[in-house]
Structure formats: C-alpha cells, structure tokens
Design a protein around this motif. Structure first.
Motif, PDB file in Angstrom:
ATOM      1  N   PRO A 424       0.832  -1.201   0.000  1.00 25.18           N
ATOM      2  CA  PRO A 424       0.000   0.000   0.000  1.00 25.18           C
ATOM      3  C   PRO A 424       0.869   1.254   0.000  1.00 25.18           C
ATOM      4  N   PHE A 425       0.492   2.242  -0.836  1.00 22.05           N
ATOM      5  CA  PHE A 425       1.199   3.518  -0.856  1.00 22.05           C
ATOM      6  C   PHE A 425       0.175   4.618  -1.117  1.00 22.05           C
ATOM      7  N   GLY A 426       0.632   5.860  -1.140  1.00 24.26           N
ATOM      8  CA  GLY A 426      -0.279   6.968  -1.379  1.00 24.26           C
ATOM      9  C   GLY A 426      -0.797   7.638  -0.126  1.00 24.26           C
ATOM     10  N   ALA A 427      -0.365   7.170   1.053  1.00 28.32           N
ATOM     11  CA  ALA A 427      -0.726   7.788   2.322  1.00 28.32           C
ATOM     12  C   ALA A 427       0.429   7.570   3.292  1.00 28.32           C
ATOM     13  N   VAL A 428       0.513   8.429   4.298  1.00 29.10           N
ATOM     14  CA  VAL A 428       1.576   8.309   5.300  1.00 29.10           C
ATOM     15  C   VAL A 428       0.934   7.839   6.595  1.00 29.10           C
ATOM     16  N   ARG A 429       0.832   6.518   6.704  1.00 28.31           N
ATOM     17  CA  ARG A 429       0.215   5.887   7.870  1.00 28.31           C
ATOM     18  C   ARG A 429       0.949   4.584   8.188  1.00 28.31           C
ATOM     19  N   ARG A 430       0.809   4.122   9.400  1.00 25.22           N
ATOM     20  CA  ARG A 430       1.439   2.871   9.813  1.00 25.22           C
ATOM     21  C   ARG A 430       1.025   1.738   8.868  1.00 25.22           C
ATOM     22  N   GLY A 431       2.003   0.986   8.408  1.00 25.46           N
ATOM     23  CA  GLY A 431       1.753  -0.156   7.535  1.00 25.46           C
ATOM     24  C   GLY A 431       1.860   0.167   6.064  1.00 25.46           C
ATOM     25  N   PHE A 432       1.813   1.467   5.698  1.00 24.36           N
ATOM     26  CA  PHE A 432       2.031   1.860   4.307  1.00 24.36           C
ATOM     27  C   PHE A 432       3.537   1.909   4.046  1.00 24.36           C
ATOM     28  N   ILE A 433       3.907   1.777   2.768  1.00 22.20           N
ATOM     29  CA  ILE A 433       5.315   1.888   2.411  1.00 22.20           C
ATOM     30  C   ILE A 433       5.723   3.357   2.452  1.00 22.20           C
ATOM     31  N   ALA A 434       6.977   3.618   2.784  1.00 23.73           N
ATOM     32  CA  ALA A 434       7.460   5.002   2.924  1.00 23.73           C
ATOM     33  C   ALA A 434       7.880   5.561   1.565  1.00 23.73           C
ATOM     34  N   ASP A 435       6.890   5.918   0.764  1.00 25.92           N
ATOM     35  CA  ASP A 435       7.096   6.690  -0.459  1.00 25.92           C
ATOM     36  C   ASP A 435       6.744   8.133  -0.105  1.00 25.92           C
ATOM     37  N   LEU A 436       7.756   8.968   0.092  1.00 26.40           N
ATOM     38  CA  LEU A 436       7.562  10.323   0.597  1.00 26.40           C
ATOM     39  C   LEU A 436       8.253  11.337  -0.296  1.00 26.40           C
ATOM     40  N   ILE A 437       7.653  12.521  -0.415  1.00 23.54           N
ATOM     41  CA  ILE A 437       8.298  13.646  -1.079  1.00 23.54           C
ATOM     42  C   ILE A 437       8.104  14.885  -0.212  1.00 23.54           C
ATOM     43  N   ALA A 438       8.860  15.935  -0.490  1.00 26.42           N
ATOM     44  CA  ALA A 438       8.727  17.150   0.301  1.00 26.42           C
ATOM     45  C   ALA A 438       9.003  18.381  -0.553  1.00 26.42           C
ATOM     46  N   THR A 439       8.284  19.447  -0.273  1.00 21.76           N
ATOM     47  CA  THR A 439       8.409  20.704  -1.008  1.00 21.76           C
ATOM     48  C   THR A 439       8.350  21.879  -0.036  1.00 21.76           C
ATOM     49  N   PRO A 440       9.054  22.973  -0.349  1.00 23.92           N
ATOM     50  CA  PRO A 440       8.949  24.170   0.486  1.00 23.92           C
ATOM     51  C   PRO A 440       7.763  25.042   0.092  1.00 23.92           C
ATOM     52  N   GLY A 441       7.066  24.655  -0.981  1.00 21.19           N
ATOM     53  CA  GLY A 441       6.029  25.503  -1.548  1.00 21.19           C
ATOM     54  C   GLY A 441       4.779  25.622  -0.697  1.00 21.19           C
ATOM     55  N   ASN A 442       4.005  26.643  -1.007  1.00 20.91           N
ATOM     56  CA  ASN A 442       2.719  26.905  -0.358  1.00 20.91           C
ATOM     57  C   ASN A 442       1.616  26.530  -1.338  1.00 20.91           C
ATOM     58  N   PHE A 443       0.938  25.441  -1.084  1.00 17.21           N
ATOM     59  CA  PHE A 443      -0.064  24.951  -2.022  1.00 17.21           C
ATOM     60  C   PHE A 443      -1.196  25.948  -2.233  1.00 17.21           C
ATOM     61  N   ALA A 444      -1.623  26.585  -1.184  1.00 13.35           N
ATOM     62  CA  ALA A 444      -2.749  27.506  -1.276  1.00 13.35           C
ATOM     63  C   ALA A 444      -2.380  28.773  -2.047  1.00 13.35           C
ATOM     64  N   ALA A 445      -1.158  29.264  -1.858  1.00 16.81           N
ATOM     65  CA  ALA A 445      -0.746  30.526  -2.474  1.00 16.81           C
ATOM     66  C   ALA A 445      -0.236  30.347  -3.900  1.00 16.81           C
ATOM     67  N   ASP A 446       0.501  29.275  -4.160  1.00 17.31           N
ATOM     68  CA  ASP A 446       1.083  29.051  -5.490  1.00 17.31           C
ATOM     69  C   ASP A 446       1.219  27.551  -5.704  1.00 17.31           C
ATOM     70  N   PHE A 447       0.119  26.923  -6.057  1.00 15.64           N
ATOM     71  CA  PHE A 447       0.076  25.468  -6.188  1.00 15.64           C
ATOM     72  C   PHE A 447       1.062  24.977  -7.240  1.00 15.64           C
ATOM     73  N   GLU A 448       1.089  25.632  -8.392  1.00 20.02           N
ATOM     74  CA  GLU A 448       1.919  25.145  -9.496  1.00 20.02           C
ATOM     75  C   GLU A 448       3.393  25.129  -9.128  1.00 20.02           C
ATOM     76  N   SER A 449       3.837  26.149  -8.434  1.00 23.67           N
ATOM     77  CA  SER A 449       5.230  26.173  -8.001  1.00 23.67           C
ATOM     78  C   SER A 449       5.495  25.085  -6.968  1.00 23.67           C
ATOM     79  N   ALA A 450       4.557  24.885  -6.061  1.00 17.63           N
ATOM     80  CA  ALA A 450       4.758  23.923  -4.979  1.00 17.63           C
ATOM     81  C   ALA A 450       4.919  22.496  -5.479  1.00 17.63           C
ATOM     82  N   VAL A 451       4.244  22.140  -6.574  1.00 15.69           N
ATOM     83  CA  VAL A 451       4.289  20.757  -7.070  1.00 15.69           C
ATOM     84  C   VAL A 451       5.275  20.573  -8.216  1.00 15.69           C
ATOM     85  N   SER A 452       5.914  21.645  -8.668  1.00 16.93           N
ATOM     86  CA  SER A 452       6.830  21.541  -9.804  1.00 16.93           C
ATOM     87  C   SER A 452       8.045  20.692  -9.446  1.00 16.93           C
TER      88      SER A 452
END
Length: 474
Positions: A424-452
């Motif tokens: 299982p992946f796609g969520a960060v919970r016990r028992g899920f695999i650790a597929d993680l990413i991180a961004t400094p962006g602000n999703f609410a203010a500039d979504f496109e930059s945050a996910v680029s």
C-alpha cells in the motif's frame, strides 16, 4: 514456499530503534482527511521501508538525541505521499521532438529502452514514486523487463514503482503505424503499435497472452479514429473517433482480465463508448473528453458516471500540450473536466498521458486541474491516495480488499513478502510503504510552483532516499 516459511518472522514485528529512521515533517498532508498536520515524526523501518509510526512532536523539535537511528530533518518543508501518474508512456518522448510514427518505426528497441530508463529517473526526481504505463507503443513487452530493472530487491536503475500494460489491444486496421504502400497490412516493417484482435475468441486470447507475459493491466482502445486514411478526402470522417470493439468483444476482454485478477483501462473519448464500458465495470476510463451532444451538456452526460467505481483519468496535460491550450479539442477536454467538478466526482486520478509531453513535467496535470477550478487539496488526494486506488491490483478491491486494508496497520504488507507493486502507498500511515516527497512551496498561495519538479527537495521510495536538498543521490 520460502516466502510462506519466512513470513511469521516478519509480520507484525517492530524492529529495534537502531533499525529505524525518523523523518521530521514541518507539515504533513493527509489524503484521507485532506488536512495539513503540523510537526509530525514518521518512523520508518530500514529493512522493509514500511512506516511504523506517525506521531506529533513538540514545536521545539523534541528530544531525539537518544535515538540510535538517522533523523531526517524536514521541518522546513511540507511532506506528502509520493505522487502517482496513472497514465504514462516511458517508451515515448515528446512529439515536439520526434513524431509518434518516427519514434515507433525509426528508433531501435535499444534506443527506446535506454530513453525509458532516463524517463524513469526524471519521473522519480520530480516526485512521482509510482506510475502506470499504458502501452509501449511498438516496443513490445519491453516494459516487463524495465519493471524488473526498477524493482527491488536488486533494482538496477532508479525510478518509480512501475505498473505495466505491455502492448494494448485494438481491432485490425485501427491503430498505427500504417504503411503508405501496403494499405491492408498491419504495421510497418513488422512493428505494430498494438496487439490486434478481432472477435471474442481472439480478444480473449490477446488478454490471456498479455497477462501470461506479465502485464499488471490490460489496455483496450475502445474507440479511435478508425477511418484516419479517409482524411485526404473527408477530414471530418477521418478525424471522427468511433467505437472499435462491439459489446461482446469488450465483455470478453474485461471479464477474462477480471477472472485473472487483472484490471482493465479503456481509451475512450465518447459518451456512447463510455456508458457500456462502465456497465461492464471497466476499471479506468482514459481521456473522456467528448461528453457533450448538441442536445445535452457535459454535466448531464457525466451524471451517469456518478456512483460508479470506474476511475476517470482526464489526461488534460496531453491535450493542453498538443493544442497550446487553444481550440476545440482543448475546450472539450476542459469542459468535460469542469463538468466532473460540478458533479463533485471524486473517483478521479491524475494521469497526464506523459510522454506526449516531457517526462519529469508530470505535475502539469495537477496544475491544470487546479487552473480549471479543482480544490488543490482534492487534487493532491487524486495524485496520491487516489493514484494508488487506481493502479493497485484487484486483490485490494471488494470485501476482501476492505478486510486487507483494515489490517495494514498490522504490518503484514511487507514488500519482501508481497512484492514492490502489491504494497500500500499513497498515504503516510502505519503499515504503508514510505514513499515520501517534500516541497517548500505553499499549495494555497502558489500550487503550481509547490508541485513543480524544481520545488521537490526530497524524494524517498520504499524507505530509501533518492533526492535530498534538491539534489539527486543516484
């Protein structure tokens, strides 16, 4: 037998602290609740790559001095599950570089495979830790070998979790490449873009053959521009997308695949094609851009989609790229997606038909969804948990799947037991695999930059770090 024998020593056992690492997230996106949680410590098993615990820590950072394992400090970033692109073609590159036909007929299988390995790495570095490849487009079963090279243990190259559909299936005369000399012959120089099948028996054989070759998914071209050669004298006829298979052929393929525990994706643009597919419980519809008629709106048409479990994969990025966001084709694709939003349709996943445009730019699909009015929190859900819900095997579906999901916290889905594509992946919970990413962006203010891709500072797949401080580690 070896797996069965070793399972009791792995399941449900939390390893000692020295065998774990901790990721400190300043914010953590939860796709189940659509919340951004502050200050979360994610404990990960080094051996299995599974998440053992997710718990808040104090704003002062807490006391981890006595912890024996590695502490990864991402308190300045927003952590979320790795993105999932549910419609890619690793064996294609942008048509702006080389046309589809020239790629398929003039690039060797060696060149196309090497390109695919480059595309896999770019995709992972952009924060997409899983993809579904819906057809090699003339490269045969090369995706099965690529999957082996991407999968642990012993992965040879970096890339996302890779779900394959091998050759795709269409009737005779439907798909390219088409010879300008031998008009009644399939393909050019022995290269065909799909597996041609006609009649229920051939359709069943094609499905069985592809599953036997190792396909995770079956891909069907349920409608297409069958009469493209008529374009020289009748442009409207040549450009018209029409049904390819009849109902019995569709039923034979879908039922056969489901009997083997394999899901089915259908390339389908027209409502007249899509409604029968949903009645047959096809698992995903790709494109679905032509949902209007002169007498009905897209909202009225999409109303029949409500209540079905079939995933809608709009592939907006491909149409936007091909049209520069202008013209009738883009307008229809955008209108169909907006209609889905108006109906609050939530069985959506993010697949851009990546390959038509550049691999690594996969987040364009997410950005277009937000531009067209989607709530950014829902888009993040569709791109993470919704992606896993789409690509996962049928063993996760139905009542048995619900029971299995309820037991994920017991740590039974160890990749060393179930395999890379069954975790299982796609969520960060016990028992899920650790597929993680991180961004400094602000999703609410500039979504496109945050996910680029440029904003993705950290990438982990299966508990292993592939990108840190914005730099690839492989």
């Amino acid at each position: 037998m070896q797996l069965t024998a070793t399972a009791p020593t792995l399941e449900g056992q939390a390893p000692p602290a020295a065998a774990t690492k901790i990721v400190l997230a300043g914010k953590l996106f939860d796709p189940y609740t659509l919340e951004l949680l502050d200050n979360q410590a994610i404990t990960i098993c080094n051996d299995s790559g599974m998440i053992l615990d997710v718990a808040p820590f104090p704003e002062n950072g807490g006391n981890f001095a006595s912890f024996d394992g590695e502490v990864i400090d991402l308190r300045h970033l927003t952590v979320l599950p790795g993105f999932v692109d549910t419609h890619v073609h690793f064996f294609l590159h942008p048509y702006a570089e080389t046309s589809w036909e020239e790629q398929v007929t003039k690039e060797s299988i060696v060149e196309r495979t090497i390109r695919a390995t480059v595309h896999a790495k770019r995709t992972l570095m952009a924060g997409f830790t899983a993809v579904r490849d819906l057809g090699t487009e003339g490269a045969g079963d090369a995706d099965i070998a690529l999957r082996k090279c991407l999968s642990s243990p012993g992965a040879l190259i970096p890339g996302p979790r890779y779900f394959c559909a091998t050759r795709a299936i269409a009737p005779t005369g439907t798909y390219g490449p088409k010879s300008s000399l031998y008009l009644n012959k399939e393909g050019i120089d022995g290269v065909t873009g799909v597996d041609a099948a006609d009649g229920t028996q051939e359709c069943i054989k094609a499905v069985r053959r592809q599953i036997g070759a190792g396909a995770d998914w079956i891909k069907i071209y349920a409608d297409y521009t069958v009469r493209s050669r008529a374009s020289e004298v009748s442009r409207r006829v040549g450009a018209a997308s029409m049904a390819t298979f009849d109902y019995d052929e569709l039923r034979a393929m879908i039922c056969t695949a489901h009997a083997y525990g394999v899901k089915v994706a259908a390339h389908a643009t027209n409502r007249s094609t899509i409604i029968p597919l949903m009645s047959l419980r096809v698992d995903s519809i790709e494109h679905a851009y032509d949902m209007t008629t002169p007498d009905t709106t897209a909202v009225e048409m999409f109303g029949e989609y409500v209540g079905h479990k079939t995933k809608y994969v709009p592939t907006l990025a491909a149409y936007y790229t091909m049209t520069q966001g202008k013209g009738d084709l883009w307008d229809r694709a955008a209108s169909s997606f907006k209609a889905a939003l108006e109906l609050d349709l939530d069985n959506i996943s993010c697949g851009g038909d990546t390959g038509v445009f550049a691999h690594g730019a996969n987040a364009l699909e997410l950005s277009l969804m937000v531009r067209l009015g989607a709530n950014w929190k829902k888009v993040l859900r569709w791109a993470t948990l919704g992606g896993w819900e789409c690509v996962r095997s049928r063993m996760w579906e139905g009542e048995a799947g619900k029971t299995r999901l309820a037991q994920v916290g017991d740590l039974k889905e160890d990749p060393r037991i179930v395999g890379d594509n069954e975790v299982p992946f796609g969520a960060v919970r016990r028992g899920f695999i650790a597929d993680l990413i991180a961004t400094p962006g602000n999703f609410a203010a500039d979504f496109e930059s945050a996910v680029s891709a440029e904003s993705i500072q950290f990438v982990m797949k299966g508990g292993r770090i592939y990108k840190r401080d914005g730099l690839p580690l492989v």
